[in-house]
Write a protein that holds these residues in place. Structure first.
Motif, mmCIF file in Angstrom:
data_model
loop_
_atom_site.group_PDB
_atom_site.id
_atom_site.type_symbol
_atom_site.label_atom_id
_atom_site.label_comp_id
_atom_site.label_asym_id
_atom_site.label_seq_id
_atom_site.Cartn_x
_atom_site.Cartn_y
_atom_site.Cartn_z
ATOM 1 N N LEU A 1 4.287 4.382 3.119
ATOM 2 C CA LEU A 1 3.130 4.474 4.014
ATOM 3 C C LEU A 1 2.837 5.926 4.390
ATOM 4 O O LEU A 1 1.678 6.352 4.407
ATOM 5 C CB LEU A 1 3.384 3.654 5.280
ATOM 6 N N CYS A 2 3.890 6.678 4.681
ATOM 7 C CA CYS A 2 3.709 8.084 5.069
ATOM 8 C C CYS A 2 3.117 8.897 3.921
ATOM 9 O O CYS A 2 2.200 9.698 4.123
ATOM 10 C CB CYS A 2 5.042 8.683 5.505
ATOM 11 N N LEU A 3 3.636 8.688 2.722
ATOM 12 C CA LEU A 3 3.130 9.429 1.567
ATOM 13 C C LEU A 3 1.680 9.061 1.261
ATOM 14 O O LEU A 3 0.857 9.931 0.953
ATOM 15 C CB LEU A 3 4.009 9.160 0.351
ATOM 16 N N ALA A 4 1.379 7.777 1.350
ATOM 17 C CA ALA A 4 0.001 7.338 1.105
ATOM 18 C C ALA A 4 -0.938 7.922 2.156
ATOM 19 O O ALA A 4 -2.039 8.396 1.837
ATOM 20 C CB ALA A 4 -0.064 5.814 1.113
ATOM 21 N N GLY A 5 -0.493 7.903 3.406
ATOM 22 C CA GLY A 5 -1.308 8.471 4.479
ATOM 23 C C GLY A 5 -1.497 9.964 4.314
ATOM 24 O O GLY A 5 -2.598 10.493 4.511
ATOM 25 N N GLY A 6 -0.420 10.664 3.940
ATOM 26 C CA GLY A 6 -0.512 12.105 3.735
ATOM 27 C C GLY A 6 -1.444 12.462 2.592
ATOM 28 O O GLY A 6 -2.214 13.427 2.669
ATOM 29 N N ASP B 1 5.007 11.502 -7.284
ATOM 30 C CA ASP B 1 4.508 12.230 -8.450
ATOM 31 C C ASP B 1 3.025 12.564 -8.297
ATOM 32 O O ASP B 1 2.599 13.690 -8.575
ATOM 33 C CB ASP B 1 4.741 11.388 -9.706
ATOM 34 N N GLN B 2 2.246 11.604 -7.840
ATOM 35 C CA GLN B 2 0.809 11.842 -7.680
ATOM 36 C C GLN B 2 0.545 12.870 -6.583
ATOM 37 O O GLN B 2 -0.313 13.745 -6.720
ATOM 38 C CB GLN B 2 0.094 10.532 -7.341
ATOM 39 N N SER B 3 1.296 12.764 -5.504
ATOM 40 C CA SER B 3 1.128 13.702 -4.400
ATOM 41 C C SER B 3 1.471 15.123 -4.842
ATOM 42 O O SER B 3 0.810 16.090 -4.450
ATOM 43 C CB SER B 3 2.013 13.279 -3.224
ATOM 44 N N TYR B 4 2.496 15.240 -5.680
ATOM 45 C CA TYR B 4 2.899 16.548 -6.211
ATOM 46 C C TYR B 4 1.834 17.101 -7.167
ATOM 47 O O TYR B 4 1.440 18.268 -7.076
ATOM 48 C CB TYR B 4 4.241 16.408 -6.931
ATOM 49 N N ASN C 1 7.598 1.807 -10.236
ATOM 50 C CA ASN C 1 8.275 2.296 -9.035
ATOM 51 C C ASN C 1 7.221 2.930 -8.135
ATOM 52 O O ASN C 1 6.832 4.087 -8.319
ATOM 53 C CB ASN C 1 9.356 3.317 -9.423
ATOM 54 N N LEU C 2 6.770 2.170 -7.167
ATOM 55 C CA LEU C 2 5.660 2.601 -6.315
ATOM 56 C C LEU C 2 5.966 3.919 -5.606
ATOM 57 O O LEU C 2 5.123 4.823 -5.554
ATOM 58 C CB LEU C 2 5.348 1.508 -5.293
ATOM 59 N N LEU C 3 7.162 4.043 -5.067
ATOM 60 C CA LEU C 3 7.520 5.249 -4.319
ATOM 61 C C LEU C 3 7.474 6.486 -5.213
ATOM 62 O O LEU C 3 6.882 7.510 -4.856
ATOM 63 C CB LEU C 3 8.910 5.094 -3.701
ATOM 64 N N MET C 4 8.087 6.402 -6.381
ATOM 65 C CA MET C 4 8.119 7.561 -7.280
ATOM 66 C C MET C 4 6.727 7.897 -7.809
ATOM 67 O O MET C 4 6.402 9.073 -8.011
ATOM 68 C CB MET C 4 9.078 7.301 -8.442
ATOM 69 N N VAL D 1 3.970 19.615 4.997
ATOM 70 C CA VAL D 1 4.273 18.699 6.103
ATOM 71 C C VAL D 1 3.109 17.734 6.296
ATOM 72 O O VAL D 1 3.308 16.525 6.474
ATOM 73 C CB VAL D 1 4.558 19.484 7.405
ATOM 74 N N GLU D 2 1.898 18.255 6.238
ATOM 75 C CA GLU D 2 0.715 17.397 6.379
ATOM 76 C C GLU D 2 0.623 16.396 5.232
ATOM 77 O O GLU D 2 0.179 15.263 5.423
ATOM 78 C CB GLU D 2 -0.549 18.263 6.422
ATOM 79 N N ARG D 3 1.088 16.796 4.056
ATOM 80 C CA ARG D 3 1.081 15.909 2.893
ATOM 81 C C ARG D 3 2.234 14.908 2.950
ATOM 82 O O ARG D 3 2.321 14.001 2.139
ATOM 83 C CB ARG D 3 1.142 16.759 1.618
ATOM 84 N N GLN D 4 3.145 15.081 3.915
ATOM 85 C CA GLN D 4 4.301 14.199 4.109
ATOM 86 C C GLN D 4 5.361 14.360 3.023
ATOM 87 O O GLN D 4 6.212 13.487 2.836
ATOM 88 C CB GLN D 4 3.861 12.725 4.188
ATOM 89 N N LEU D 5 5.333 15.487 2.327
ATOM 90 C CA LEU D 5 6.361 15.769 1.333
ATOM 91 C C LEU D 5 7.543 16.513 1.953
ATOM 92 O O LEU D 5 8.615 16.591 1.361
ATOM 93 C CB LEU D 5 5.770 16.590 0.181
ATOM 94 N N VAL D 6 7.332 17.067 3.132
ATOM 95 C CA VAL D 6 8.392 17.731 3.893
ATOM 96 C C VAL D 6 8.403 17.136 5.292
ATOM 97 O O VAL D 6 7.347 16.907 5.887
ATOM 98 C CB VAL D 6 8.158 19.260 3.969
#
Length: 333
Positions: A113-118, A149-152, A142-145, A194-199
């Motif tokens: 949820l955090c990654l999707a929101g970010g 990957d997409q966020s990166y 693997n939804l999380l990975m 941090v805003e992207r929720q990767l950190v």
């Protein structure tokens, strides 16, 4: 394993073979009671090579169902739908119509949820509808990975480069360290991450950290030149901080003593990386003195003994003489 061994101020070479490291690892843990928490585990081998002696407790957290003999398994429930939507909207306040659908597609799992929101809050490439479509596609794998990957991939080049360099931080880190080591002036890229929720950022401690799953992801992304540069700057940063703390320690202020103990402890890994035996000895002696000033005499005695052993090993006779005098003092305590 090397990190655990270094925690006990035992010298080891991370280039040693795994079997040799494991023998030392089990030896330093023998008779001690520790709780190990392994998060983001994907393969049983990650656990098996770190199995501690039987009097220690190990907790393993995984998004996958992995088979581990002798472990008690407990499935953790996801968030309830209302809490999941609340968490999602806290990360993406501008979300309008699709909060419920996105939360369901994220399976109500907090990190997802955090990654999707970010991603939704910071990316120009995704609308609520397009994110829903992607989440539906990723549901088969693997939804999380896929989200990580997409966020990166969606990051700007400079931001992605800074994220890769964060891989070298094995624990929490502060803004000053990140600025120097990653060459990220004013932590501009760190703020975006941090805003992207990767950190993750802990407001109470003021420290940042990477989730273990993201750190594993970055292991295959960081280039060798980036890693070497970041590691050298990491070692240099802590050496500079340690030099400043040496003068603070002479003032014997309680706050300075506490910070010195923590910093000298961290600094040992920096000197180990630099492979400078004399610098490592100096920091070990500094840690011994700081621990003594904190009145933890039993631990200080052990550190002085380790320092003496190292001084004799590398031929630092003057340091050895000083340490012998100090150890004689311990006998009078």
């Amino acid at each position: 394993m090397a990190q655990v061994i270094w925690h006990f101020k035992i010298q080891c070479n991370i280039e040693d073979n795994e079997e040799k490291l494991r023998k030392v690892y089990l030896k330093v843990l023998y008779g001690k009671k520790f709780i190990f928490l392994l998060d983001g585990v994907t393969q049983p081998i990650e656990v098996l090579k770190l199995l501690p002696p039987k009097h220690c407790l190990m907790i393993v957290v995984s998004q996958e169902r992995i088979s581990l003999s002798g472990f008690y398994r407990k499935s953790m429930k996801p968030l309830d739908p209302q809490s999941a939507q609340k968490l999602l909207m806290a990360r993406a306040p501008k979300i309008k119509e699709k909060a419920k659908e996105i939360a369901e597609l994220c399976e109500f799992i907090p990190m997802t949820l955090c990654l999707a929101g970010g991603l939704l809050a910071t990316s120009k490439s995704f609308s609520e509808q397009s994110l829903c479509e992607k989440l539906q596609q990723w549901a088969e794998g693997n939804l999380l990975m896929e989200l990580i990957d997409q966020s990166y991939k969606d990051l700007e080049d400079e931001t992605a480069k800074i994220l890769r360099k964060l891989y070298i931080f094995l624990d929490t880190f502060d803004a000053k360290a990140q600025d120097f080591i990653c060459q990220d002036q004013y932590n501009e890229q760190l703020t975006k991450l941090v805003e992207r929720q990767l950190v993750m950022f802990n407001e109470k401690s003021g420290c940042y950290s990477l989730h273990p799953t993201i750190q594993k992801f970055l292991r295959d992304k960081i280039t060798e030149p980036e890693r070497l540069d970041a590691e050298k700057r990491h070692a240099t940063h802590f050496m500079i901080r340690l030099q400043g703390l040496q003068s603070e320690l002479t003032e014997k202020k309680p706050s300075s003593i506490r910070s010195s103990v923590n910093a000298f402890d961290s600094g040992l890994s920096a000197t180990k990386y630099l492979k400078d035996n004399k610098a490592e000895l100096r920091q070990l002696i500094n840690l011994s003195e700081a621990t003594f000033e904190s009145r933890n005499y039993s631990k200080a005695k052990g550190l002085h003994e380790d320092s003496l052993e190292m001084a004799l090993e590398i031929g630092e006779d003057s340091s050895a003489t000083m340490l012998l005098d100090k150890l004689a003092f311990f006998k009078r305590l």
